[in-house]
Design an enzyme around this catalytic site. Structure first.
Site, mmCIF file in Angstrom:
data_model
loop_
_atom_site.group_PDB
_atom_site.id
_atom_site.type_symbol
_atom_site.label_atom_id
_atom_site.label_comp_id
_atom_site.label_asym_id
_atom_site.label_seq_id
_atom_site.Cartn_x
_atom_site.Cartn_y
_atom_site.Cartn_z
ATOM 1 N N GLY A 37 -13.877 5.702 -0.324
ATOM 2 C CA GLY A 37 -13.115 6.803 0.286
ATOM 3 C C GLY A 37 -13.630 7.275 1.631
ATOM 4 N N ASN A 39 -12.740 6.192 4.487
ATOM 5 C CA ASN A 39 -11.594 6.316 5.401
ATOM 6 C C ASN A 39 -10.784 7.575 5.109
ATOM 7 O OD1 ASN A 39 -11.247 4.012 7.395
ATOM 8 N ND2 ASN A 39 -11.813 2.920 5.522
ATOM 9 N N ARG A 90 3.168 -3.380 -12.310
ATOM 10 C CA ARG A 90 3.000 -2.829 -10.954
ATOM 11 C C ARG A 90 4.094 -1.826 -10.603
ATOM 12 N NH1 ARG A 90 -0.950 -5.888 -8.591
ATOM 13 N NH2 ARG A 90 -1.077 -8.064 -9.224
ATOM 14 N N MET A 115 -6.596 -1.192 -3.389
ATOM 15 C CA MET A 115 -6.804 -2.606 -3.670
ATOM 16 C C MET A 115 -5.800 -3.169 -4.690
ATOM 17 S SD MET A 115 -9.081 -2.997 -1.446
ATOM 18 C CE MET A 115 -9.783 -4.634 -1.630
ATOM 19 N N ILE A 117 -1.693 -4.545 -5.285
ATOM 20 C CA ILE A 117 -0.487 -4.979 -4.564
ATOM 21 C C ILE A 117 0.614 -3.959 -4.831
ATOM 22 C CG2 ILE A 117 1.324 -6.751 -4.521
ATOM 23 C CD1 ILE A 117 -0.897 -8.811 -5.148
ATOM 24 N N HIS A 134 -6.975 -2.590 7.004
ATOM 25 C CA HIS A 134 -7.523 -3.850 6.468
ATOM 26 C C HIS A 134 -8.698 -4.292 7.347
ATOM 27 C CE1 HIS A 134 -7.465 -7.581 4.232
ATOM 28 N NE2 HIS A 134 -7.573 -8.234 5.373
ATOM 29 N N ASP A 170 -0.889 -7.398 3.206
ATOM 30 C CA ASP A 170 -1.540 -7.282 4.510
ATOM 31 C C ASP A 170 -0.674 -7.823 5.653
ATOM 32 O OD1 ASP A 170 -3.804 -6.064 3.372
ATOM 33 O OD2 ASP A 170 -4.636 -8.004 2.833
HETATM 34 C C1 GAR Z 1 -12.001 -0.592 4.036
HETATM 35 O O1 GAR Z 1 -12.883 -1.431 4.728
HETATM 36 C C2 GAR Z 1 -10.577 -1.112 4.102
HETATM 37 O O2 GAR Z 1 -10.303 -1.766 5.295
HETATM 38 C C3 GAR Z 1 -10.545 -2.055 2.940
HETATM 39 O O3 GAR Z 1 -11.253 -1.391 1.930
HETATM 40 C C4 GAR Z 1 -12.287 -0.606 2.529
HETATM 41 C C5 GAR Z 1 -12.251 0.778 1.936
HETATM 42 O O4 GAR Z 1 -13.331 1.545 2.373
HETATM 43 N N1 GAR Z 1 -9.198 -2.355 2.550
HETATM 44 C C6 GAR Z 1 -8.777 -3.543 2.121
HETATM 45 O O5 GAR Z 1 -9.522 -4.497 2.007
HETATM 46 C C7 GAR Z 1 -7.297 -3.620 1.800
HETATM 47 N N2 GAR Z 1 -6.831 -4.987 1.807
HETATM 48 P P1 GAR Z 1 -13.461 3.090 2.043
HETATM 49 O O6 GAR Z 1 -13.192 3.242 0.541
HETATM 50 O O7 GAR Z 1 -14.857 3.439 2.399
HETATM 51 O O8 GAR Z 1 -12.445 3.832 2.844
#
Ligand code: GAR
Length: 216
Positions: A37, A39, A90, A115, A117, A134, A170
């Site tokens: 989390g 981001n 899903r 993560m 789909i 991504h 993606d």
């Molecule tokens: C990030 O690096 C994001 O780009 C990736 O998961 C991580 C989450 O980090 N997303 C994917 O790979 C989606 N295909 P966070 O939980 O620290 O935000």
């Protein structure tokens, strides 16, 4: 080179700053996350500092152990667990997600390390309003283990991408990218760490850009 020097090795495109993107009405964001989390927290922090005119109405997470739940609590953001192992299919998961997002009056859906789909149930309910981040320069290295894929391919530059989500995993119109050089001694962990520095830089920017470009 020390860590902070290494973190500066990047190029973002387009080169624009958050203060240059004015958003009149606060964006109502719904964040979907599966993991740590950071981001999501970057967005919360940009909102608190006043640089992103938005509010995170809800965080939806699918994994009971996801650290994002604690981070949401710290920021006083409601977090809802929808465990995909408890929900069959899903589409059913996405229906439950859409119900929560609608109840919260969300207008932009932000996949911040989601993560799973997603299906047309979500993508049609929020057409062109689902944003994904991504850890690669798409269209290279889609799917899981994107950082490892880049290392295994031997490329010298990778990075991160923020884009509008389409049905194919993606894929979809790119809002913003940051390029990160791969150093000789990089491991998946050191490289991902530097990519995340750039993710945190471009994520709020790309969301603001999308809102400006496509309307709130
Ligand atoms: C990030 O690096 C994001 O780009 C990736 O998961 C991580 C989450 O980090 N997303 C994917 O790979 C989606 N295909 P966070 O939980 O620290 O935000």
């Amino acid at each position: 080179m020390n860590k902070s020097e290494k973190d500066k090795l990047s190029v973002i495109s387009p080169a624009i700053e958050l203060k240059d993107i004015k958003i009149e009405k606060p964006l109502r964001l719904g964040v979907m996350a599966s993991g740590s989390g950071t981001n999501m927290e970057t967005l919360a922090s940009a909102i608190e500092s006043g640089s992103l005119n938005a509010v995170i109405r809800v965080v939806i997470y699918n994994n009971p152990d996801a650290k994002v739940a604690q981070r949401a609590e710290k920021w006083g953001i409601p977090a809802v667990l929808l465990d995909h192992r408890q929900i069959k299919g899903r589409e059913a998961l996405d229906r439950a997600i859409v119900e929560i997002l609608r109840k919260e009056g969300v207008d932009w859906v932000i996949m911040a390390g989601w993560m799973r789909i997603v299906t047309p149930v979500l993508l049609q309910a929020y057409a062109d309003r689902v944003i994904n981040i991504h850890p690669s320069l798409l269209p290279s290295f889609k799917g899981i283990r994107a950082v490892e894929q880049a290392l295994e391919a031997g490329v010298k530059i990778t990075g991160c991408t923020v884009h509008i989500a389409r049905q194919e995993v993606d894929s979809g119109p790119i809002l913003m990218q940051a390029a990160v050089p791969i150093l000789d001694d990089d491991t998946p962990e050191t490289l991902h760490e530097r990519i995340q520095v750039q993710e945190h830089r471009i994520f709020p920017l790309a969301i603001a850009l999308a809102a400006r470009k496509f309307g709130v």
